[in-house]
Structure formats: C-alpha cells, structure tokens
Motif scaffolding. Structure first.
Motif, PDB file in Angstrom:
ATOM      1  N   VAL A  51      66.696  54.693 -83.422  1.00  0.00           N
ATOM      2  CA  VAL A  51      66.614  55.883 -84.264  1.00  0.00           C
ATOM      3  C   VAL A  51      66.646  55.421 -85.717  1.00  0.00           C
ATOM      4  O   VAL A  51      67.591  54.731 -86.128  1.00  0.00           O
ATOM      5  CB  VAL A  51      67.769  56.863 -83.994  1.00  0.00           C
ATOM      6  CG1 VAL A  51      67.703  58.041 -84.967  1.00  0.00           C
ATOM      7  CG2 VAL A  51      67.727  57.364 -82.559  1.00  0.00           C
ATOM      8  N   LEU A  52      65.627  55.784 -86.478  1.00  0.00           N
ATOM      9  CA  LEU A  52      65.566  55.460 -87.897  1.00  0.00           C
ATOM     10  C   LEU A  52      65.878  56.724 -88.687  1.00  0.00           C
ATOM     11  O   LEU A  52      65.114  57.683 -88.677  1.00  0.00           O
ATOM     12  CB  LEU A  52      64.174  54.933 -88.266  1.00  0.00           C
ATOM     13  CG  LEU A  52      64.037  54.332 -89.673  1.00  0.00           C
ATOM     14  CD1 LEU A  52      64.835  53.029 -89.776  1.00  0.00           C
ATOM     15  CD2 LEU A  52      62.569  54.080 -90.014  1.00  0.00           C
ATOM     16  N   VAL A  55      60.883  54.086 -81.263  1.00  0.00           N
ATOM     17  CA  VAL A  55      61.751  54.522 -82.347  1.00  0.00           C
ATOM     18  C   VAL A  55      61.579  56.023 -82.552  1.00  0.00           C
ATOM     19  O   VAL A  55      60.474  56.561 -82.441  1.00  0.00           O
ATOM     20  CB  VAL A  55      61.454  53.752 -83.659  1.00  0.00           C
ATOM     21  CG1 VAL A  55      60.027  54.005 -84.137  1.00  0.00           C
ATOM     22  CG2 VAL A  55      62.470  54.115 -84.733  1.00  0.00           C
ATOM     23  N   ILE A  56      62.678  56.696 -82.823  1.00  0.00           N
ATOM     24  CA  ILE A  56      62.689  58.116 -83.159  1.00  0.00           C
ATOM     25  C   ILE A  56      63.017  58.241 -84.641  1.00  0.00           C
ATOM     26  O   ILE A  56      63.945  57.580 -85.126  1.00  0.00           O
ATOM     27  CB  ILE A  56      63.731  58.870 -82.310  1.00  0.00           C
ATOM     28  CG1 ILE A  56      63.313  58.844 -80.838  1.00  0.00           C
ATOM     29  CG2 ILE A  56      63.892  60.308 -82.787  1.00  0.00           C
ATOM     30  CD1 ILE A  56      64.375  59.381 -79.906  1.00  0.00           C
ATOM     31  N   LEU A  57      62.268  59.073 -85.349  1.00  0.00           N
ATOM     32  CA  LEU A  57      62.485  59.265 -86.780  1.00  0.00           C
ATOM     33  C   LEU A  57      63.346  60.497 -87.009  1.00  0.00           C
ATOM     34  O   LEU A  57      63.085  61.563 -86.444  1.00  0.00           O
ATOM     35  CB  LEU A  57      61.146  59.418 -87.504  1.00  0.00           C
ATOM     36  CG  LEU A  57      60.148  58.269 -87.348  1.00  0.00           C
ATOM     37  CD1 LEU A  57      58.887  58.554 -88.156  1.00  0.00           C
ATOM     38  CD2 LEU A  57      60.765  56.942 -87.763  1.00  0.00           C
ATOM     39  N   ALA A  58      64.374  60.359 -87.840  1.00  0.00           N
ATOM     40  CA  ALA A  58      65.264  61.468 -88.171  1.00  0.00           C
ATOM     41  C   ALA A  58      65.272  61.659 -89.683  1.00  0.00           C
ATOM     42  O   ALA A  58      65.337  60.690 -90.445  1.00  0.00           O
ATOM     43  CB  ALA A  58      66.683  61.202 -87.665  1.00  0.00           C
ATOM     44  N   TYR A  80      69.702  52.896 -85.927  1.00  0.00           N
ATOM     45  CA  TYR A  80      70.648  52.960 -84.818  1.00  0.00           C
ATOM     46  C   TYR A  80      69.961  52.498 -83.541  1.00  0.00           C
ATOM     47  O   TYR A  80      68.785  52.797 -83.317  1.00  0.00           O
ATOM     48  CB  TYR A  80      71.166  54.388 -84.617  1.00  0.00           C
ATOM     49  CG  TYR A  80      71.860  54.965 -85.824  1.00  0.00           C
ATOM     50  CD1 TYR A  80      73.223  54.781 -86.031  1.00  0.00           C
ATOM     51  CD2 TYR A  80      71.146  55.714 -86.766  1.00  0.00           C
ATOM     52  CE1 TYR A  80      73.856  55.318 -87.145  1.00  0.00           C
ATOM     53  CE2 TYR A  80      71.770  56.255 -87.878  1.00  0.00           C
ATOM     54  CZ  TYR A  80      73.132  56.056 -88.059  1.00  0.00           C
ATOM     55  OH  TYR A  80      73.759  56.581 -89.157  1.00  0.00           O
ATOM     56  N   SER A  81      70.701  51.779 -82.717  1.00  0.00           N
ATOM     57  CA  SER A  81      70.216  51.451 -81.375  1.00  0.00           C
ATOM     58  C   SER A  81      70.825  52.450 -80.408  1.00  0.00           C
ATOM     59  O   SER A  81      72.007  52.786 -80.495  1.00  0.00           O
ATOM     60  CB  SER A  81      70.616  50.023 -80.984  1.00  0.00           C
ATOM     61  OG  SER A  81      72.025  49.868 -80.976  1.00  0.00           O
ATOM     62  N   LYS A  89      60.529  63.030 -83.270  1.00  0.00           N
ATOM     63  CA  LYS A  89      61.134  63.304 -84.572  1.00  0.00           C
ATOM     64  C   LYS A  89      62.330  64.224 -84.393  1.00  0.00           C
ATOM     65  O   LYS A  89      62.305  65.131 -83.559  1.00  0.00           O
ATOM     66  CB  LYS A  89      60.117  63.967 -85.507  1.00  0.00           C
ATOM     67  CG  LYS A  89      58.814  63.202 -85.666  1.00  0.00           C
ATOM     68  CD  LYS A  89      57.820  64.028 -86.465  1.00  0.00           C
ATOM     69  CE  LYS A  89      56.438  63.396 -86.465  1.00  0.00           C
ATOM     70  NZ  LYS A  89      55.437  64.259 -87.152  1.00  0.00           N
ATOM     71  N   VAL A  90      63.361  63.966 -85.186  1.00  0.00           N
ATOM     72  CA  VAL A  90      64.543  64.823 -85.213  1.00  0.00           C
ATOM     73  C   VAL A  90      64.673  65.365 -86.626  1.00  0.00           C
ATOM     74  O   VAL A  90      65.073  64.633 -87.537  1.00  0.00           O
ATOM     75  CB  VAL A  90      65.814  64.063 -84.810  1.00  0.00           C
ATOM     76  CG1 VAL A  90      67.033  64.983 -84.893  1.00  0.00           C
ATOM     77  CG2 VAL A  90      65.673  63.480 -83.411  1.00  0.00           C
TER      78      VAL A  90
END
Length: 226
Positions: free
Chosen positions: A39-40, A125-128, A50-51, A150-151
C-alpha cells in the motif's frame, strides 16, 4: 495429535469431519488470499509504503521509505482572499509553483524507490490518498500495471485502522475479479491445455506438466474403490 485454531477473514461453512485427514479447502482458499501486497500512502507532505498480508499492514521503514517534502519548499501562507497586493499575489503564485514542483519531485522519487518491491511479476500495490494526488502519481509512474486498486482519503496514525480495512477489502475485490477473469480466459482460449478431473490432473502433475491447480471450493464427490 495435531490441533490448530485458524482465523478466516471470510465466511466459511460449518464442517464436521472424522477421518485420517483434515478438511483443507478453506485453508487453500485462505492461502490464495494471503498473497502479500503493498500500500502506497500519498499526501502533499509525505509518501509512506506499507507491506500487507490480509487485513494487517506493516510500515516499510528503510532507506527508500518514507519520503518527505523538502522543508525549503514549505510555505506558511495566508489565504489568497486576504491578500490585496498584486505583487504579493505574484509571490504566492511563485511559491505555490515551487511547492507543486517539489511534490512532483517527491512522487518521482517514490516511483524510483518502488523498484525493489515491485520487481516481481506478481507484486501488487494499492494507492491511498486524495484523487488529485493519486492521479498525479499515476501520470508519472512506471508501475501503473501493478496497481490493483485505490483507497480514497487522507490517512494518518489516527485512522490507520481505516486504511488497513479499506486496503484489504480493495485487495480482495481485485483478487476475486482477477481470478474469475483468469478462469474464464482458460476455459475460452486454452481448453486444449486443461486437464479435468483428479486422476488425469494427478498424472500430468507427476510428469511436470502442472502449472495451475484450480480447486472448486466446496465441491465433494464420493469416491469408490473397485
């Protein structure tokens, strides 16, 4: 003489089994959703990585992350509507341009620093962050194909649990869609390369022809010994 308690982050059906082996299909399903992801978290002031494994995140703190906006481009400015002088307005615009430029530099650096984590084929990877900064990052990243969701929002230590929960739900949604799409693609395009049934699948696996094992989650069939 073996026992264990397993927590499942998804609903399971009650099963009672008295046998020499364990009921394993829910465990296989759990393993499928236990794949690691990243998570970026993006903001105008910092970028954190974050992993994640299921619904738990752990911050990556090394020589690559976190990244911060350089203090030399931080400006404490009054609102524009309170400024009367045209020369002051021009100064504000110039300072804002500098600040925006450095945020972009931070995002570019983040993209470079992602390489050790996203170098494998299955890395996701998920973008926040806010929609604006996520869009800015997507416009320059080399890893757009690695983005699995995306979050939206602004996250800090105060609402870290919200980020954990939202990232996990986003990852599960992506994983489920991807698995369904992959299975449909196999059936439509590569049926000649599929082996159906336990006996034939076992024979192919024994000679090294197995690539992917697809197991129907709650299907059971009585077997008979001839």
């Amino acid at each position: 003489n073996q026992s264990a308690v397993i927590n499942f982050p998804f609903p399971v059906h009650q099963k009672i089994k008295v046998d020499n082996g364990f009921e394993t299909r829910d465990l296989l399903y759990l393993r499928q959703y236990s794949a690691p992801y990243y998570v970026l978290s993006l903001s105008n002031r910092e970028v954190r990585l974050y992993s994640g494994v299921m619904d738990k995140l752990e911050e990556v703190s090394d020589g690559n992350f976190p990244l911060y906006v350089d203090d030399q481009y931080e400006y404490l400015l009054p609102p524009v509507e309170r400024l009367a002088s045209a020369s002051i307005n021009a100064t504000v615009k110039s300072e804002r341009n500098h600040s925006s430029l450095h945020i972009r530099t931070m995002l570019k650096d983040s993209d470079v620093h992602l390489e050790p984590y996203l170098s494998t084929d299955d890395a996701k990877v998920i973008l926040a962050g806010t929609q604006k900064i996520i869009s800015a990052f997507l416009a320059l990243t080399r890893y757009s194909k690695k983005v699995s969701g995306k979050v939206p929002g602004s996250f800090s230590e105060l609402n870290f649990d919200v980020l954990e929960r939202s990232a996990w739900l986003t990852f599960m949604h992506h994983k489920k869609q991807n698995d369904e799409r992959y299975i449909l693609q196999l059936i439509k395009n590569d049926y000649g390369n599929l082996t159906d049934g336990l006996r034939d699948a076992w024979k192919d696996a024994q000679v090294g022809n197995g690539h992917l094992l697809a197991v129907e989650k709650d299907y059971h069939c009585q077997g008979y010994k001839l």
